[in-house]
Design a protein around this motif. Structure first.
Motif, short mmCIF file in Angstrom:
data_model
loop_
_atom_site.label_atom_id
_atom_site.label_comp_id
_atom_site.label_asym_id
_atom_site.label_seq_id
_atom_site.Cartn_x
_atom_site.Cartn_y
_atom_site.Cartn_z
N ARG A 75 32.90 6.17 -6.52
CA ARG A 75 32.45 7.31 -5.72
C ARG A 75 31.08 7.81 -6.21
N PHE A 76 30.12 7.72 -5.36
CA PHE A 76 28.83 8.37 -5.60
C PHE A 76 28.07 8.38 -4.28
N GLY A 77 27.04 9.17 -4.23
CA GLY A 77 26.24 9.25 -3.02
C GLY A 77 24.76 9.30 -3.35
N HIS A 78 23.94 9.06 -2.37
CA HIS A 78 22.50 9.19 -2.57
C HIS A 78 21.96 10.24 -1.60
N ILE A 79 20.87 10.87 -2.01
CA ILE A 79 20.17 11.84 -1.18
C ILE A 79 19.21 11.08 -0.29
N LEU A 80 19.22 11.35 0.99
CA LEU A 80 18.35 10.66 1.93
C LEU A 80 17.19 11.57 2.34
N VAL A 81 15.98 11.09 2.13
CA VAL A 81 14.79 11.76 2.65
C VAL A 81 14.26 10.87 3.77
N GLU A 82 14.47 11.28 4.99
CA GLU A 82 14.14 10.48 6.17
C GLU A 82 12.79 10.90 6.71
N LEU A 83 11.80 10.01 6.58
CA LEU A 83 10.47 10.31 7.09
C LEU A 83 10.21 9.67 8.45
N HIS A 84 11.15 8.87 8.93
CA HIS A 84 10.99 8.22 10.23
C HIS A 84 10.83 9.27 11.32
N ARG A 85 9.66 9.28 11.94
CA ARG A 85 9.36 10.22 13.01
C ARG A 85 9.55 11.69 12.60
N MET A 86 9.37 11.98 11.34
CA MET A 86 9.41 13.36 10.87
C MET A 86 8.26 14.16 11.48
N VAL A 94 16.82 8.30 -1.82
CA VAL A 94 16.26 7.21 -1.01
C VAL A 94 15.23 7.81 -0.06
N LEU A 95 13.98 7.38 -0.22
CA LEU A 95 12.90 7.82 0.65
C LEU A 95 12.66 6.73 1.68
N HIS A 96 12.99 7.02 2.93
CA HIS A 96 12.93 5.99 3.98
C HIS A 96 11.84 6.32 4.98
N HIS A 97 10.97 5.34 5.23
CA HIS A 97 9.95 5.54 6.26
C HIS A 97 9.75 4.26 7.07
N GLU A 118 0.83 -1.20 0.00
CA GLU A 118 0.00 0.00 0.00
C GLU A 118 0.87 1.26 0.00
N HIS A 119 2.02 1.20 0.70
CA HIS A 119 2.94 2.34 0.67
C HIS A 119 3.44 2.56 -0.75
N ASP A 120 3.81 1.46 -1.41
CA ASP A 120 4.30 1.55 -2.79
C ASP A 120 3.25 2.17 -3.69
N ALA A 121 2.01 1.70 -3.56
CA ALA A 121 0.94 2.20 -4.41
C ALA A 121 0.71 3.70 -4.18
N LEU A 122 0.78 4.13 -2.92
CA LEU A 122 0.60 5.55 -2.62
C LEU A 122 1.68 6.39 -3.28
N ARG A 167 2.70 16.66 0.19
CA ARG A 167 2.79 16.79 1.64
C ARG A 167 1.90 15.77 2.33
N ALA A 168 0.71 15.55 1.78
CA ALA A 168 -0.17 14.54 2.35
C ALA A 168 0.48 13.17 2.30
N MET A 169 1.14 12.85 1.19
CA MET A 169 1.85 11.57 1.06
C MET A 169 2.90 11.43 2.15
N GLU A 170 3.73 12.46 2.33
CA GLU A 170 4.79 12.39 3.34
C GLU A 170 4.21 12.24 4.74
N MET A 171 3.16 12.98 5.04
CA MET A 171 2.55 12.89 6.37
C MET A 171 2.05 11.47 6.64
N LEU A 172 1.37 10.89 5.67
CA LEU A 172 0.83 9.54 5.85
C LEU A 172 1.94 8.51 6.01
N LEU A 173 3.00 8.64 5.25
CA LEU A 173 4.10 7.69 5.34
C LEU A 173 4.91 7.85 6.62
N SER A 174 5.00 9.07 7.11
CA SER A 174 5.86 9.32 8.27
C SER A 174 5.25 8.84 9.58
#
Length: 338
Positions: free
Chosen positions: A155-166, A125-128, A10-14, A178-185
Motif C-alpha cells: 500500500r502506497f500512493g503517489h501525488i500527481l501533478v498534472e500539467l496536461h492542458r493546465m 509524479v509530474l506529468h506533462h 530538453e524538458h528534463d534539463a529544464l 511557475r515559468a517552468m510549469e507554464m512552459l511544460l504545460s
C-alpha cells in the motif's frame, strides 16, 4: 524544435535546472505537496541528492529528482519527483515506482548501515505528456478488489501533478517554478499567445533572485528550442515591452548575447564533429578556441563561475586545461607548417 532523436531531454534539463535551485525547489514543493504532508516537512533542511533511479532504457522518456529533508519528528524523509513525458500514459507506472523506491532504500541502507529503519518516500509524479493522466495513484488498486484487504498487499500512493492542458494561470511555486510549469504545460502550443502575456512579468522577479541571469538564460534557451526562432523573438519583444512599461529589468542585451554565444558553441561543435578525421587537429583547435571565447565573454560580462560551469560545462581548472591544450595544438600546427 527539440531534437527529434532525443525526446524529452530538453524538458528534463529544464526541470533539473529549475528544481536544482534551492529556493525554487522549496517554493515549488511547498505549493505542490498536499498541505497535510507539507506541514510536516522542514523545507529549510531540503537538500538535492545526486543520481538517478530510473531504468536505463527509460531515461529518454522520464527523469527523476530526489530530495531529502527533515520530518517534524527530526527523522529524514525523502521527496522523490518523477517527471513523465511519454507519448502514452503508462498504467504500470506504479510498479516502476515501487522498483525506484526500492533502489532509494537500498542506497540509504548502504550509506546508513547501523540504522535499522527506512526513511519514508513522498513520491510526486509530474506529468506533462500529450494525453491526460488516467490511471489511479494508489498502488493497491493494481490488485483485484476482492483481495486488497489481505496482509500481503503493498500500500502506497503517489501525488500527481498534472500539467496536461493546465491553465497557465494555475501554475504554482515562485516565479522560476511557475515559468517552468507554464512552459511544460503548453505541450501542444495551444496557449502560446497567453504564454507570451504571462511570462514577461515573471522575468524581473526571476532576475532579482540569486543567479538571476543564469535562470533567465535557462528559460530563454528552452523557449527558443521548443518554439523556434520567430516565436522566441516575439517573447523577447514582449519582455522588453513589459520592462519599458513598468520600469523593471527582466532581460538585458548581455542575456541574449550569452544565449547566442552558448548556441553558437553548440552549433560549432556539431559542425566540427561532422568533419573528416584527416582534419582532426584543426577541428580540435577550433572547438577549443570557441569554448575559450565563450567563457571569456561570459566572465567579461560579470557572469559567475557557477553560471559559466552550468551553461558552458567548464570550470576554472577546465579553462586552464583548455588553454594548455590550445598551446600544444598551436605548437604542433607551427611545426607542421615549417
Amino acid at each position: 524544435m527539440a531534437d527529434e532523436q532525443s525526446p524529452g531531454m530538453e524538458h528534463d534539463a529544464l526541470v533539473r535546472r529549475v528544481l536544482g535551485d534551492p529556493d525554487a525547489a522549496r517554493a515549488w514543493l511547498k505549493a505542490r505537496l498536499p498541505e497535510d504532508t507539507a506541514r510536516h516537512v522542514d523545507f529549510d533542511t531540503l537538500q538535492l541528492q545526486p543520481g538517478t533511479f530510473v531504468d536505463e532504457e527509460l531515461r529518454r522518456a522520464e527523469t527523476d529528482v530526489l530530495f531529502v529533508a527533515r520530518h517534524d519528528s527530526g527523522q529524514p524523509v525523502f521527496v522523490y519527483l518523477l517527471v513523465e513525458h511519454q507519448s502514452t500514459v503508462d498504467f504500470w507506472l506504479r510498479l516502476r515506482l515501487l522498483r525506484y523506491q526500492g533502489r532509494i532504500w537500498e542506497r540509504e541502507r548502504s550509506r546508513r548501515p547501523g540504522v535499522l529503519a527506512l526513511s519514508p518516500i513522498v513520491t510526486v509524479v509530474l506529468h506533462h505528456g500529450p494525453r491526460e493522466w488516467s490511471p489511479p495513484t494508489r498502488f493497491e488498486d493494481l490488485y483485484n478488489e476482492a483481495v486488497r484487504a489481505l496482509p500481503g498487499v503493498c500500500r502506497f500512493g503517489h501525488i500527481l501533478v498534472e500539467l496536461h492542458r493546465m491553465r497557465l494561470e494555475d501554475a504554482r511555486g515562485d516565479a522560476y517554478g511557475r515559468a517552468m510549469e507554464m512552459l511544460l504545460s503548453d505541450h501542444h502550443r495551444t496557449q502560446a499567445d497567453r504564454l507570451r502575456q504571462l511570462l514577461p512579468p515573471l522575468f524581473p522577479e526571476i532576475r532579482d533572485t540569486p543567479d538571476g541571469p543564469r535562470k533567465v538564460v535557462t528559460l530563454l534557451r528552452y523557449y527558443r528550442i521548443e518554439y523556434g526562432g520567430a516565436m522566441s523573438a516575439d517573447l523577447t519583444a514582449a519582455v522588453e515591452e513589459h520592462q519599458t512599461r513598468h520600469g523593471r529589468i527582466g532581460l538585458t542585451p548581455e542575456d541574449l548575447t550569452m544565449l547566442d554565444l552558448l548556441e553558437a558553441t553548440l552549433r560549432r561543435e556539431g559542425r566540427e564533429e561532422g568533419r573528416e578525421e584527416g582534419r582532426e587537429e584543426g577541428r580540435e583547435e577550433g572547438r577549443i578556441l570557441t569554448q575559450i571565447a565563450l567563457v571569456e565573454r561570459m566572465l567579461a560580462q560579470g557572469v559567475s563561475w557557477e553560471t559559466v560551469e552550468e551553461l558552458a560545462g567548464i570550470d576554472q581548472d577546465g579553462l586552464k586545461q583548455l588553454r594548455k591544450e590550445l598551446v600544444v595544438l598551436q605548437g604542433n600546427t607551427t611545426a607542421h607548417d615549417r
